[in-house]
Design a protein around this motif. Sequence first.
Motif: not given
Length: 174
Positions: A61-86
Amino acid sequence: MKSYLEYFASSENFGVALNTDIFETNIINIILLLVILFVVIKNFLTENLTARKKKIVDDIQNAETRLADSNKRYTEAKKQWAQMDIIIKEINHQMEVTKQNVLKLKWDQGKEDLSKKFATAIAVLRNRENKIFNDVIKEVSKKALNRVIFKLQKQLGKVEQSAIVNRKITQLGD
């Protein structure tokens, strides 16, 4: 099995005795060992296995929670990357526009400076031309006047020259 029953049935072997039949004694010992192990270790193993299962489930369960958090941070990082690219593309575009404007401004200033320098050069050349023209006219006039004076001196005598000078003096006085 027959020998085992006979063994207990006989009176001479009544009590505890050493059974040398390995097959019979090992089976009984193994069964007794398994029963004792099952009874004694059952609670210990059950508790340990339950605790281990709970720990594994918690870790998953902890690993699944960390995975969900990591996916959320990854998605946020991709958004920030796209914004920085713009933003980087916009900065590059603005830099290009500014560069073109600066180049155009420098070109216009250079053109204006060259126009001023050419105008100044033309004015200087015209002034020199006028000065040279005036110097030439003066020289030509001097030479012509000297020639006329020389010719007049040759053609006119001293009496005629005095008469012309006196006439001019009287004209000046009137």
